[in-house]
Design a protein around this motif. Structure first.
Motif, PDB file in Angstrom:
ATOM      1  N   ALA A 179      57.667-110.834 -11.673  1.00 30.46           N
ATOM      2  CA  ALA A 179      57.756-109.452 -12.162  1.00 30.46           C
ATOM      3  C   ALA A 179      58.380-108.579 -11.087  1.00 30.46           C
ATOM      4  O   ALA A 179      57.778-107.636 -10.611  1.00 30.46           O
ATOM      5  CB  ALA A 179      56.371-108.956 -12.557  1.00 30.46           C
TER       6      ALA A 179
ATOM      7  N   SER B  51      53.446-119.354  -7.301  1.00 28.75           N
ATOM      8  CA  SER B  51      53.316-117.986  -7.810  1.00 28.75           C
ATOM      9  C   SER B  51      54.636-117.253  -7.631  1.00 28.75           C
ATOM     10  O   SER B  51      55.365-117.504  -6.685  1.00 28.75           O
ATOM     11  CB  SER B  51      52.215-117.265  -7.047  1.00 28.75           C
TER      12      SER B  51
ATOM     13  N   ARG C 272      49.617-121.869  -7.157  1.00 28.82           N
ATOM     14  CA  ARG C 272      48.424-121.726  -7.992  1.00 28.82           C
ATOM     15  C   ARG C 272      48.044-123.071  -8.601  1.00 28.82           C
ATOM     16  O   ARG C 272      48.917-123.869  -8.963  1.00 28.82           O
ATOM     17  CB  ARG C 272      48.668-120.720  -9.114  1.00 28.82           C
TER      18      ARG C 272
END
Ligand code: G16
Length: 542
Positions: free
Chosen positions: A26, A499, A506
């Protein structure tokens, strides 16, 4: 392009030598002090993107669920979607260009993306409550200004509010008014209409405790409160006046640790929820009378919404319109319930709302949620038109009423991106309309016990994945080890992925008991540590 001005302005936002950052899940995320040049350059990129698409775009300064010391930036495309993947590469190129290369990288992007440098550019800016955000958003302004772009700085807003504002601006008000007041009015009008239809459940006042992660959600929920119907009472906790953002609270903390946030006094059977730092995620939870904590995550939110929409869609003759999009993190029980009991098609895509959003656009009604509570519902234009028409013209009262409820749902849902405020109101309306308690919602299916872990490695890019991140393709031998470990447990599944927002790998594991899920997660974490260049002490058993 005024080259001298660009050079001078860029010199005020120098790139630390040797620093290379990647546009991730993001946008960019890092320690705030490493980001000044990134913000300036994303201001530049936003101007180029706005010129390329001849529309307003958005820049949100936030690091969402990350610790307060971090910051980041997310770019928003004209209809409120995440930045188009083809531009993520340009973002990374621009971010990592050395000072002397900056102008040539801009020229190259303009050529590749057919950007007309003489067109107008318009950028909306928003920021979260981090101490570093104000200064960093000023760097964005500097980048926009030096390339001659116009900007509107909305200041403190939630990420989904900025997405909404950008979409409103580019649809000439069709989606709503491009003001915060417009957002509050649109959502609260739809919510109030829905609540009027709710059967009286004996609960005259509906109480909800909200953990705001010490972030922007508290500010914006307080602003919105006067718009809520008076029987809905929202109690705010972790409003940022005492503690640090996301510290031992917020949606990510609650989901990962499967426990209540600090700072919220949890009473037995009370319905509570947590937002994340920029209010684009939400999870619900309660504690039963024996003190057992029950997490109701994004999968259960997707399930509740799907059940509700499926019933209404069947009433208006559109029962096959619905599909659900999840990621590998979705609990196995949720996927099983959606497919086998609710008979809804389920699709699995890579982590990152941009991937879920894209897939959900393929359906008339696409429900998408990540297990971490990030998600929304998309209605195709055709489905929306049909629903609105039935709500107005249908003679059959039951069908017409169902269409009206669906129409209000469309207005209440922020279709541009997952939105904790909008999702919360959707959930509250559904629970009220169906007369469901939080316990009944939780009991729709039983989650398989699961565990999320993080492993520190020298370079997380050593871990490569395929098949919507369900299989590891590198380092060599890792997937074989995971397969062998999974075989030792019942109803087990595990996967690993780097990640895109934190410098970690993760690990997710689920199995028939919590002990088994914990053991499997630890075993897989050790395999990652040994095969992918673990840093620091090896992962400890849970
Ligand atoms: C962002 C993305 C989410 C993603 C999350 C974690 O959320 O928008 O889609 O699930 O990061 O991503 P990763 O596992 O790659 O770190 P947020 O709320 O932090 O912006």
């Amino acid at each position: 392009m005024d080259l001298e001005a660009l050079k001078n302005s860029s010199a005020l936002h120098p790139k630390p030598p040797g620093l290379a950052l990647q546009y991730g899940t993001a946008g960019f995320r890092a320690r705030a002090q490493q980001l000044d040049h990134i913000m300036f350059r994303m201001g530049l990129l936003a101007v180029l993107r706005s010129r390329a698409v001849a529309a307003t775009v958005g820049v949100m300064v936030t690091a969402s669920h990350n610790p307060e010391e971090d910051n980041g930036v997310k770019l928003v495309d004209p209809l409120g979607e995440m930045l188009h993947p083809s531009w993520e590469e340009y973002a990374t190129q621009l971010a990592n260009a050395e000072e002397e290369e900056l102008q040539s990288v801009i020229t190259e992007i303009c050529q590749k993306a057919a950007v007309n440098q003489h067109k107008d550019a318009s950028v909306f800016i928003g920021r979260d409550t981090r101490p570093s955000s104000e200064q960093l958003s000023q760097a964005v302004v500097d980048g926009i200004s030096v390339l001659g772009g116009q900007y509107h700085d909305y200041g403190l807003v939630t990420t989904p509010q900025l997405h909404y504002l950008v979409c409103c601006q580019n649809t000439q008000g069709q989606y709503g008014r491009a003001t915060l007041e417009g957002y509050y009015e649109k959502l609260s009008r739809a919510f109030t209409e829905l609540m009027k239809q709710a059967p009286s459940s004996g609960e005259h006042q509906r109480h909800l405790k909200v953990d705001c992660a010490n972030g922007i959600g508290a500010l914006k929920l307080s602003e919105m409160e006067p718009y809520f119907p008076k029987e809905v009472l929202i109690h705010l906790y972790n409003d940022g006046t005492k503690e640090k953002l996301n510290h031992l609270c917020g949606a990510d903390f609650v989901k990962v640790n499967q426990k209540a946030p600090r700072g919220l006094d949890l009473k037995p059977n009370e319905r509570c929820c947590s937002f994340d730092g920029d209010a684009d995620r939400i999870v619900y939870y309660y504690e039963d009378t024996s003190g057992h904590f029950h997490l109701i995550d994004g999968d259960k939110i997707a399930t509740l919404i799907s059940i509700f929409l499926k019933e209404l869609l069947a009433k208006v003759g559109q029962s096959s319109a619905l599909a659900v999009v999840q990621t590998a993190y979705a609990n196995g029980s949720s996927t099983h319930y959606l497919q086998e009991t609710l008979k809804v098609p389920v699709h699995c895509v890579k982590t990152g709302v941009k991937h879920l959003h894209h897939k959900a656009q393929e359906f008339d009604v696409g429900v998408y949620f990540e297990a971490n509570g990030h998600g929304t519902v998309l209605f195709s234009k055709a489905a929306e038109t049909k629903i609105r028409q039935l709500a107005k013209e249908e003679k059959d009262a039951e069908k017409r009423d169902a269409a009206k409820v669906l129409g209000n749902m469309i207005d209440l849902i922020n279709q541009t991106v997952g939105d904790a405020v909008s999702d919360m109101l959707v959930i509250e309306a559904i629970l009220a309309l169906k007369g469901l308690s939080v316990q009944q919602w939780d009991a729709i299916y039983t989650d398989l016990p699961n565990r999320l872990l993080k492993v520190q490695v020298a370079d997380r890019r050593a871990v490569g994945t395929a098949d919507a991140e369900r299989r590891a393709v590198s380092p060599a031998g890792l997937q074989e080890q995971i397969d062998a470990l999974v075989k030792r447990h019942r109803l087990a599944r595990a996967f690993v992925r780097p990640s895109g927002t934190e410098d970690v790998v993760r690990v997710y594991a689920e199995a028939d008991t919590q002990e088994a899920a914990d053991a499997l997660a630890h075993e897989v974490a050790l395999a990652v540590y040994h095969l992918a260049g673990g840093k620091g002490a090896p992962p400890q058993p849970i």
